[in-house]
Scaffold this active site. Sequence first.
Site, PDB file in Angstrom:
ATOM      1  N   ASP A  15      39.819  13.096  59.679  1.00  0.00           N
ATOM      2  CA  ASP A  15      39.921  13.371  61.123  1.00  0.00           C
ATOM      3  C   ASP A  15      40.137  14.851  61.427  1.00  0.00           C
ATOM      4  O   ASP A  15      40.777  15.203  62.425  1.00  0.00           O
ATOM      5  CB  ASP A  15      41.055  12.543  61.778  1.00  0.00           C
ATOM      6  CG  ASP A  15      40.857  11.064  61.548  1.00  0.00           C
ATOM      7  OD1 ASP A  15      39.703  10.624  61.591  1.00  0.00           O
ATOM      8  OD2 ASP A  15      41.860  10.364  61.330  1.00  0.00           O
TER       9      ASP A  15
ATOM     10  N   HIS B  95      33.680   9.702  63.371  1.00  0.00           N
ATOM     11  CA  HIS B  95      33.358  11.119  63.547  1.00  0.00           C
ATOM     12  C   HIS B  95      33.005  11.349  65.019  1.00  0.00           C
ATOM     13  O   HIS B  95      32.001  10.835  65.507  1.00  0.00           O
ATOM     14  CB  HIS B  95      32.189  11.529  62.644  1.00  0.00           C
ATOM     15  CG  HIS B  95      32.537  11.516  61.185  1.00  0.00           C
ATOM     16  ND1 HIS B  95      31.640  11.810  60.200  1.00  0.00           N
ATOM     17  CD2 HIS B  95      33.701  11.257  60.550  1.00  0.00           C
ATOM     18  CE1 HIS B  95      32.237  11.728  59.023  1.00  0.00           C
ATOM     19  NE2 HIS B  95      33.496  11.385  59.209  1.00  0.00           N
TER      20      HIS B  95
HETATM   21  P1  GDP Z   1      36.367  13.579  61.863  1.00  0.00           P
HETATM   22  O1  GDP Z   1      36.648  12.202  61.374  1.00  0.00           O
HETATM   23  O2  GDP Z   1      36.773  14.632  60.891  1.00  0.00           O
HETATM   24  O3  GDP Z   1      34.971  13.771  62.337  1.00  0.00           O
HETATM   25  O4  GDP Z   1      37.312  13.820  63.147  1.00  0.00           O
HETATM   26  P2  GDP Z   1      37.605  12.786  64.328  1.00  0.00           P
HETATM   27  O5  GDP Z   1      36.456  12.779  65.233  1.00  0.00           O
HETATM   28  O6  GDP Z   1      38.100  11.493  63.806  1.00  0.00           O
HETATM   29  O7  GDP Z   1      38.868  13.462  64.995  1.00  0.00           O
HETATM   30  C1  GDP Z   1      38.832  14.739  65.531  1.00  0.00           C
HETATM   31  C2  GDP Z   1      39.201  14.662  66.999  1.00  0.00           C
HETATM   32  O8  GDP Z   1      39.465  15.946  67.483  1.00  0.00           O
HETATM   33  C3  GDP Z   1      38.100  14.137  67.901  1.00  0.00           C
HETATM   34  O9  GDP Z   1      38.662  13.450  68.970  1.00  0.00           O
HETATM   35  C4  GDP Z   1      37.395  15.404  68.366  1.00  0.00           C
HETATM   36  O10 GDP Z   1      36.717  15.258  69.601  1.00  0.00           O
HETATM   37  C5  GDP Z   1      38.553  16.307  68.511  1.00  0.00           C
HETATM   38  N1  GDP Z   1      38.306  17.727  68.272  1.00  0.00           N
HETATM   39  C6  GDP Z   1      37.557  18.305  67.306  1.00  0.00           C
HETATM   40  N2  GDP Z   1      37.703  19.637  67.349  1.00  0.00           N
HETATM   41  C7  GDP Z   1      38.588  19.883  68.353  1.00  0.00           C
HETATM   42  C8  GDP Z   1      39.181  21.061  68.869  1.00  0.00           C
HETATM   43  O11 GDP Z   1      38.969  22.157  68.408  1.00  0.00           O
HETATM   44  N3  GDP Z   1      40.062  20.911  69.914  1.00  0.00           N
HETATM   45  C9  GDP Z   1      40.370  19.698  70.448  1.00  0.00           C
HETATM   46  N4  GDP Z   1      41.221  19.655  71.450  1.00  0.00           N
HETATM   47  N5  GDP Z   1      39.829  18.566  69.977  1.00  0.00           N
HETATM   48  C10 GDP Z   1      38.961  18.666  68.943  1.00  0.00           C
HETATM   49 MG    MG Z   2      37.686  10.525  61.964  1.00  0.00          MG
END
Ligand code: GDP
Ligand code: MG
Length: 422
Positions: free
Chosen positions: A13, A41
């Site tokens: 995440d 993601h």
């Molecule tokens: P992944 O599993 O690594 O792809 O990540 P996830 O999608 O599960 O979790 C990352 C969360 O952080 C999501 O809700 C994204 O929209 C959010 N996100 C990603 N980058 C940023 C950022 O720079 N700032 C904020 N506020 N949210 C972010």
């Molecule tokens: Mg995730």
Amino acid sequence: MGVTAICGINWGDEGKGRMVDYFAENADFVIRFQGGNNAGHTVCNNFGKFALHLLPSGIFNKKAMNIIGNGAVVNPEALIGEIRETEKVIGKIDNLMISERAHAVFPFHILLDEYEEERLGANKFGSTKKGIAPVYSDKYMKTGILAGDLLNKDYLSKRIKNNLELKNQIIEKIYLKPKVDVDEMIEWGYKYGCELKEYITDPIPVLREAVKNDKKILLEGQLGALRDIDFGIYPYTTSSSPIPGYASAGSSIPPYEIKRIVGVMKSYSTCVGEGPFVTEIFSEKADSIRTKGKEFGASTGRPRRIGWFDAVSSRYGCLISGATEIAITLLDVLSGEDELKICVKYRIGDSSTEKFPTTEKLYASKPEYISMPGWKEDITGIRNFYDLPKAAQNYIIKIEELIKVKIRYISVGPNREQLIKV
Ligand code: GDP
Ligand code: MG
């Protein structure tokens, strides 16, 4: 440009989906090389906001071929659901291939996942109950069913009968649950196999050509290095290997072609599920970061556990991933904190260490923190490192110094363009 792997450095995440979506704008191929629909993601782009589970995060670039690699595991029913949902927004998906060698997740894998968590009781792993551990167990027991097998009913029948012969004994005699109906599973597999027929193929020839012609290829990891079955916080790991070292085996890309490894890490720590988490915080501080960062699982909706940035685990994550550069995400979430802590060492008994230990010692580890001043400003509109508040710059510089890998991207919001290139 060659081949770039984008992998999580921590517990997952970290914002990989967001970074893959950004890189995928110019990619020719995006390959998910491990894991299943236990991933979530999140991608926010011109089309809207999506939580992708199995589809590679390059699916929005119609010019990029998206591949679910042989190292991944596919629940065909869930994938069809995801394809149909996404198609409602972006139109017909015709830039997808599913490796015929990827393993198929069946409903009985999900049942076994649930039954096992129930049996474990207080010792449960915190599984997402998507059947991931049971399907990878089958893979290594050599009783698994491949995506390609779904297209040949006779062969599929043999494989399912062979698999369920033992599984039904376990289900009935150990878990004391009703047997799985063999014929129903054959029909289920064949039905969804037929629905996915246009996508199930052998991507190896296409990828060989792509490599030969120096196409831009992205390898998308799921979860993070600390969940790696070999190097992670075993047994609180996933059942596959999300590190770039496996990206080759899980996709068929030759290992020497992977030149660039972008490690994605968060500017603080989060962890979903059970297991040791040295920098965990519980107070209102944790609630405040959880709320600001919307730290609830993209797949499960579960509240994520929150902690301060852990330089010990992150440096280890970089090391075993071989990260050549870092994207650090969610820096904007820290705006408004008076003080930011960074864990620089673990104290185990009377001694301190900078080394990330095995799980048994992790339970005994206490964080040794340094403290950094926070900043108040909203930074979501900033696109240049030197426009960041000085305290935010210092926080990034300190992290870079501690993890010993260059930070090239700083994400200050969930949208594609909310990115600082350093
Ligand atoms: P992944 O599993 O690594 O792809 O990540 P996830 O999608 O599960 O979790 C990352 C969360 O952080 C999501 O809700 C994204 O929209 C959010 N996100 C990603 N980058 C940023 C950022 O720079 N700032 C904020 N506020 N949210 C972010
Ligand atoms: Mg995730």
